[in-house]
Write a protein that holds these residues in place. Structure first.
Motif, PDB file in Angstrom:
ATOM      1  N   GLU A  24     -76.806 -58.114 -53.391  1.00  0.00           N
ATOM      2  CA  GLU A  24     -75.674 -57.491 -52.706  1.00  0.00           C
ATOM      3  C   GLU A  24     -75.819 -57.624 -51.194  1.00  0.00           C
ATOM      4  O   GLU A  24     -74.836 -57.865 -50.495  1.00  0.00           O
ATOM      5  CB  GLU A  24     -75.538 -56.011 -53.096  1.00  0.00           C
ATOM      6  CG  GLU A  24     -75.131 -55.783 -54.527  1.00  0.00           C
ATOM      7  CD  GLU A  24     -76.299 -55.818 -55.501  1.00  0.00           C
ATOM      8  OE1 GLU A  24     -77.473 -55.636 -55.084  1.00  0.00           O
ATOM      9  OE2 GLU A  24     -76.053 -56.042 -56.697  1.00  0.00           O
ATOM     10  N   GLU A  44     -75.050 -61.215 -50.267  1.00  0.00           N
ATOM     11  CA  GLU A  44     -73.601 -61.440 -50.300  1.00  0.00           C
ATOM     12  C   GLU A  44     -72.940 -60.870 -49.045  1.00  0.00           C
ATOM     13  O   GLU A  44     -72.093 -61.508 -48.427  1.00  0.00           O
ATOM     14  CB  GLU A  44     -72.998 -60.806 -51.555  1.00  0.00           C
ATOM     15  CG  GLU A  44     -71.491 -60.871 -51.628  1.00  0.00           C
ATOM     16  CD  GLU A  44     -70.951 -62.289 -51.762  1.00  0.00           C
ATOM     17  OE1 GLU A  44     -69.805 -62.519 -51.332  1.00  0.00           O
ATOM     18  OE2 GLU A  44     -71.657 -63.173 -52.287  1.00  0.00           O
ATOM     19  N   TRP A  45     -73.338 -59.648 -48.668  1.00  0.00           N
ATOM     20  CA  TRP A  45     -72.785 -59.039 -47.462  1.00  0.00           C
ATOM     21  C   TRP A  45     -73.080 -59.928 -46.243  1.00  0.00           C
ATOM     22  O   TRP A  45     -72.181 -60.221 -45.455  1.00  0.00           O
ATOM     23  CB  TRP A  45     -73.383 -57.641 -47.241  1.00  0.00           C
ATOM     24  CG  TRP A  45     -73.010 -57.076 -45.909  1.00  0.00           C
ATOM     25  CD1 TRP A  45     -71.853 -56.429 -45.587  1.00  0.00           C
ATOM     26  CD2 TRP A  45     -73.768 -57.168 -44.698  1.00  0.00           C
ATOM     27  NE1 TRP A  45     -71.865 -56.104 -44.241  1.00  0.00           N
ATOM     28  CE2 TRP A  45     -73.024 -56.553 -43.682  1.00  0.00           C
ATOM     29  CE3 TRP A  45     -75.013 -57.704 -44.370  1.00  0.00           C
ATOM     30  CZ2 TRP A  45     -73.483 -56.445 -42.367  1.00  0.00           C
ATOM     31  CZ3 TRP A  45     -75.466 -57.614 -43.061  1.00  0.00           C
ATOM     32  CH2 TRP A  45     -74.700 -56.985 -42.081  1.00  0.00           C
ATOM     33  N   THR A  76     -71.157 -63.251 -46.141  1.00  0.00           N
ATOM     34  CA  THR A  76     -69.733 -63.004 -45.882  1.00  0.00           C
ATOM     35  C   THR A  76     -69.493 -62.655 -44.414  1.00  0.00           C
ATOM     36  O   THR A  76     -68.513 -63.097 -43.813  1.00  0.00           O
ATOM     37  CB  THR A  76     -69.213 -61.866 -46.784  1.00  0.00           C
ATOM     38  OG1 THR A  76     -69.383 -62.247 -48.150  1.00  0.00           O
ATOM     39  CG2 THR A  76     -67.742 -61.569 -46.525  1.00  0.00           C
ATOM     40  N   GLU A  77     -70.382 -61.887 -43.832  1.00  0.00           N
ATOM     41  CA  GLU A  77     -70.242 -61.454 -42.438  1.00  0.00           C
ATOM     42  C   GLU A  77     -70.596 -62.538 -41.431  1.00  0.00           C
ATOM     43  O   GLU A  77     -70.036 -62.577 -40.338  1.00  0.00           O
ATOM     44  CB  GLU A  77     -71.111 -60.221 -42.178  1.00  0.00           C
ATOM     45  CG  GLU A  77     -70.598 -58.957 -42.823  1.00  0.00           C
ATOM     46  CD  GLU A  77     -69.242 -58.533 -42.288  1.00  0.00           C
ATOM     47  OE1 GLU A  77     -69.053 -58.503 -41.056  1.00  0.00           O
ATOM     48  OE2 GLU A  77     -68.356 -58.246 -43.112  1.00  0.00           O
ATOM     49  N   LYS A 115     -79.607 -51.651 -42.592  1.00  0.00           N
ATOM     50  CA  LYS A 115     -79.197 -51.531 -43.989  1.00  0.00           C
ATOM     51  C   LYS A 115     -80.296 -51.144 -44.969  1.00  0.00           C
ATOM     52  O   LYS A 115     -79.994 -50.834 -46.116  1.00  0.00           O
ATOM     53  CB  LYS A 115     -78.539 -52.825 -44.445  1.00  0.00           C
ATOM     54  CG  LYS A 115     -77.236 -53.082 -43.713  1.00  0.00           C
ATOM     55  CD  LYS A 115     -76.243 -53.755 -44.582  1.00  0.00           C
ATOM     56  CE  LYS A 115     -74.903 -53.875 -43.935  1.00  0.00           C
ATOM     57  NZ  LYS A 115     -74.027 -52.758 -44.236  1.00  0.00           N
TER      58      LYS A 115
END
Length: 152
Positions: free
Chosen positions: A92, A95-96, A99-100, A135
């Protein structure tokens, strides 16, 4: 490139001038944004933030004498690298990040399993690195590490 250093300051002092600014800024971004509990040191000949033996006595499974690595950065021959173990272990988070990344950089993402390579010093996404650093806490990393690596 391999630099012999016993401290992060000593590591940075050895860098070519064109890399000092980028490495110093990455260090600053990480220092300011990583949750409390990570320790800064030289690990695997690179500046690193680790989970100390005091917090995770078992250490790193590959070499239990070493603390649990989390994030490192280095000046390599053709790029500056950021090594984030959480990206490797958490789909996850990966993926974040992927994408960013295009929202912060002009150039295509150049990435290995945990390594993000920056070939142009003027296109390092410091704001994205700051967000990434926030994070995962040391306890989050320990839990993920135990789940994915240490128990296997």
């Amino acid at each position: 490139m391999k630099y012999e250093a016993t401290s992060v300051d000593e590591y940075i002092a050895q860098l070519p001038e064109d890399r000092k600014e980028a490495i110093t800024k990455i260090r600053s971004v990480l220092t300011e944004n990583l949750p409390e509990g990570f320790s800064e040191q030289i690990n695997y000949d690179m500046p690193s933030f680790v989970v100390s033996h005091a917090m995770y006595p078992g250490g790193y499974h590959c070499d239990p004498k070493l603390p649990l690595p989390f994030i490192s950065f280095a000046s390599q021959k053709n790029f500056v690298a950021l090594y984030h173990m959480g990206i490797y272990a958490n789909p996850e988070l990966l993926e974040w990040f992927t994408t960013e990344y295009p929202k912060h950089c002009k150039r295509k993402l150049d990435m290995g399993k945990s390594c993000v390579r920056f070939k142009k010093m003027d296109d390092i996404p410091y704001e994205l690195i700051a967000e990434l650093a926030q994070k995962m806490s040391p306890n989050d990393w320990i839990d993920l590490y135990d789940k994915n690596v240490a128990k296997k």
